[in-house]
Write a protein that holds these residues in place. Structure first.
Motif, mmCIF file in Angstrom:
data_model
loop_
_atom_site.group_PDB
_atom_site.id
_atom_site.type_symbol
_atom_site.label_atom_id
_atom_site.label_comp_id
_atom_site.label_asym_id
_atom_site.label_seq_id
_atom_site.Cartn_x
_atom_site.Cartn_y
_atom_site.Cartn_z
ATOM 1 N N LEU A 1 -35.918 -31.984 12.871
ATOM 2 C CA LEU A 1 -34.561 -31.455 12.984
ATOM 3 C C LEU A 1 -34.016 -31.264 11.575
ATOM 4 O O LEU A 1 -33.925 -32.213 10.797
ATOM 5 N N TYR A 2 -33.659 -30.021 11.257
ATOM 6 C CA TYR A 2 -33.123 -29.693 9.943
ATOM 7 C C TYR A 2 -31.672 -29.241 10.054
ATOM 8 O O TYR A 2 -31.327 -28.449 10.935
ATOM 9 N N CYS A 3 -30.854 -29.727 9.152
ATOM 10 C CA CYS A 3 -29.495 -29.239 9.026
ATOM 11 C C CYS A 3 -29.525 -28.027 8.103
ATOM 12 O O CYS A 3 -30.136 -28.074 7.037
ATOM 13 N N ILE A 4 -28.892 -26.928 8.508
ATOM 14 C CA ILE A 4 -28.799 -25.767 7.623
ATOM 15 C C ILE A 4 -27.337 -25.500 7.279
ATOM 16 O O ILE A 4 -26.923 -24.385 7.005
ATOM 17 N N CYS A 5 -26.547 -26.561 7.339
ATOM 18 C CA CYS A 5 -25.133 -26.461 7.032
ATOM 19 C C CYS A 5 -24.927 -26.135 5.552
ATOM 20 O O CYS A 5 -25.780 -26.426 4.714
ATOM 21 N N VAL A 6 -23.786 -25.554 5.240
ATOM 22 C CA VAL A 6 -23.440 -25.224 3.866
ATOM 23 C C VAL A 6 -23.419 -26.499 3.015
ATOM 24 O O VAL A 6 -22.902 -27.535 3.442
ATOM 25 N N ASP A 7 -24.028 -26.409 1.825
ATOM 26 C CA ASP A 7 -24.059 -27.510 0.855
ATOM 27 C C ASP A 7 -24.893 -28.708 1.309
ATOM 28 O O ASP A 7 -24.794 -29.790 0.733
ATOM 29 N N LYS A 8 -25.730 -28.534 2.321
ATOM 30 C CA LYS A 8 -26.562 -29.643 2.797
ATOM 31 C C LYS A 8 -28.027 -29.471 2.400
ATOM 32 O O LYS A 8 -28.878 -30.266 2.798
ATOM 33 N N GLU A 9 -28.335 -28.415 1.639
ATOM 34 C CA GLU A 9 -29.687 -28.213 1.121
ATOM 35 C C GLU A 9 -30.740 -28.077 2.219
ATOM 36 O O GLU A 9 -31.907 -28.336 1.985
ATOM 37 N N ARG A 10 -30.323 -27.688 3.410
ATOM 38 C CA ARG A 10 -31.278 -27.506 4.537
ATOM 39 C C ARG A 10 -32.114 -28.771 4.716
ATOM 40 O O ARG A 10 -33.315 -28.741 4.916
ATOM 41 N N GLU A 11 -31.494 -29.903 4.668
ATOM 42 C CA GLU A 11 -32.204 -31.174 4.621
ATOM 43 C C GLU A 11 -32.759 -31.614 5.977
ATOM 44 O O GLU A 11 -32.290 -31.217 7.028
ATOM 45 N N LEU A 12 -33.768 -32.472 5.887
ATOM 46 C CA LEU A 12 -34.391 -33.051 7.069
ATOM 47 C C LEU A 12 -33.501 -34.167 7.620
ATOM 48 O O LEU A 12 -33.128 -35.090 6.902
ATOM 49 N N ILE A 13 -33.171 -34.067 8.893
ATOM 50 C CA ILE A 13 -32.341 -35.075 9.553
ATOM 51 C C ILE A 13 -33.196 -36.063 10.333
ATOM 52 O O ILE A 13 -32.957 -37.278 10.322
ATOM 53 N N TRP A 14 -34.215 -35.532 11.013
ATOM 54 C CA TRP A 14 -35.057 -36.394 11.853
ATOM 55 C C TRP A 14 -36.422 -35.753 12.024
ATOM 56 O O TRP A 14 -36.569 -34.525 11.991
ATOM 57 N N ARG A 15 -37.420 -36.620 12.186
ATOM 58 C CA ARG A 15 -38.768 -36.130 12.444
ATOM 59 C C ARG A 15 -39.478 -37.053 13.414
ATOM 60 O O ARG A 15 -39.443 -38.281 13.264
ATOM 61 N N GLY A 16 -40.123 -36.492 14.414
ATOM 62 C CA GLY A 16 -40.930 -37.252 15.352
ATOM 63 C C GLY A 16 -42.352 -36.721 15.360
ATOM 64 O O GLY A 16 -42.568 -35.514 15.489
ATOM 65 N N VAL A 17 -43.323 -37.596 15.164
ATOM 66 C CA VAL A 17 -44.736 -37.222 15.210
ATOM 67 C C VAL A 17 -45.288 -37.653 16.558
ATOM 68 O O VAL A 17 -45.195 -38.825 16.931
ATOM 69 N N ILE A 18 -45.839 -36.703 17.292
ATOM 70 C CA ILE A 18 -46.256 -36.948 18.675
ATOM 71 C C ILE A 18 -47.709 -36.538 18.878
ATOM 72 O O ILE A 18 -48.131 -35.471 18.429
ATOM 73 N N GLU A 19 -48.457 -37.400 19.537
ATOM 74 C CA GLU A 19 -49.862 -37.121 19.851
ATOM 75 C C GLU A 19 -50.002 -36.760 21.324
ATOM 76 O O GLU A 19 -49.458 -37.436 22.199
ATOM 77 N N ILE A 20 -50.728 -35.678 21.580
ATOM 78 C CA ILE A 20 -50.976 -35.227 22.947
ATOM 79 C C ILE A 20 -52.481 -35.286 23.209
ATOM 80 O O ILE A 20 -53.261 -34.692 22.474
ATOM 81 N N THR A 21 -52.887 -35.992 24.256
ATOM 82 C CA THR A 21 -54.289 -36.031 24.641
ATOM 83 C C THR A 21 -54.454 -35.479 26.049
ATOM 84 O O THR A 21 -53.596 -35.653 26.906
#
Length: 213
Positions: free
Chosen positions: A160-180
């Protein structure tokens, strides 16, 4: 009894095992709210991309949050070849101009075995960049991946990335998921989306848990 057992077995067939392997949240954002989100599914399987983005869009719509699928925003030429930093900066500016404030970015990276999966997981644990960096690093998934291969293990990542003004398009959250064993596309996507939504709810990221009366 035999019929019951057969039905149970049939219901289990095609159901992927989906697990959240790691989960990182930007400590600067206890709560993150977005009102207009772009949903991006990065995979060379067009059917899976459409199904995923559509299913996720519905989850936003049910919660009265505006969301758009990348397949409705990016033309075929855009995902058919490599894009440079300037082109992606223009895309981000267009999103800002259209009042988007977040991007939910999911990419699918096939993994033939546990060793390779572990190596990729270790590499990605070191990445905390912007949407632009993430897209540029993995964009060849769209046009350079193997098609038609049937694998039993997939590594996926939703950010999840914020693309708000002055937020540098920063990373807010990341989930790594494995599918088998992803034998059934619809069931796999349904389970994946459900896991992402539940995890984001727990983290107070866009989605909010319903308060008990």
């Amino acid at each position: 009894m035999k019929k019951i057992l057969l039905l149970c077995l049939l219901s289990l067939m095609g159901c992927a095992n989906i697990q959240l392997e790691s989960n990182w949240k930007n400590p600067d954002h206890v709560i993150f709210t977005a009102y207009k989100v772009l949903i991006v599914g990065m995979t060379n399987d067009e059917e899976a991309r459409i199904a995923y983005e559509t299913k996720m869009q519905r989850e936003f719509t049910k919660r009265d949050i505006e969301a758009m699928r990348s397949i409705d925003l990016f033309d075929v030429d855009f995902t058919a070849g490599q894009r440079n930093e300037d082109e992606l900066s223009q895309v981000e500016q267009q999103l800002l101009d259209k009042d988007f404030d977040a991007i939910l970015f999911t990419k699918v990276i096939s993994a033939e075995d546990k060793k390779r999966f572990g190596e990729k997981l270790a590499e990605l644990d070191d990445f905390y960049g912007t949407f632009r960096d993430d897209y540029m690093q993995h964009q060849d998934i769209f046009y350079n991946g193997k098609r038609g291969e049937e694998l039993t293990l997939y590594h996926t990542e939703t950010s999840l990335y914020c693309i708000c003004v002055d937020k540098e398009r920063e990373l807010i959250w990341r989930g790594v998921i494995e599918i088998t064993e992803p034998l059934d596309l619809k069931k796999t996507i349904d389970s994946y989306v459900k896991l992402v939504v539940q995890t984001m709810e727990e983290q107070d990221l866009i989605f909010r848990k319903k308060q008990k009366e």
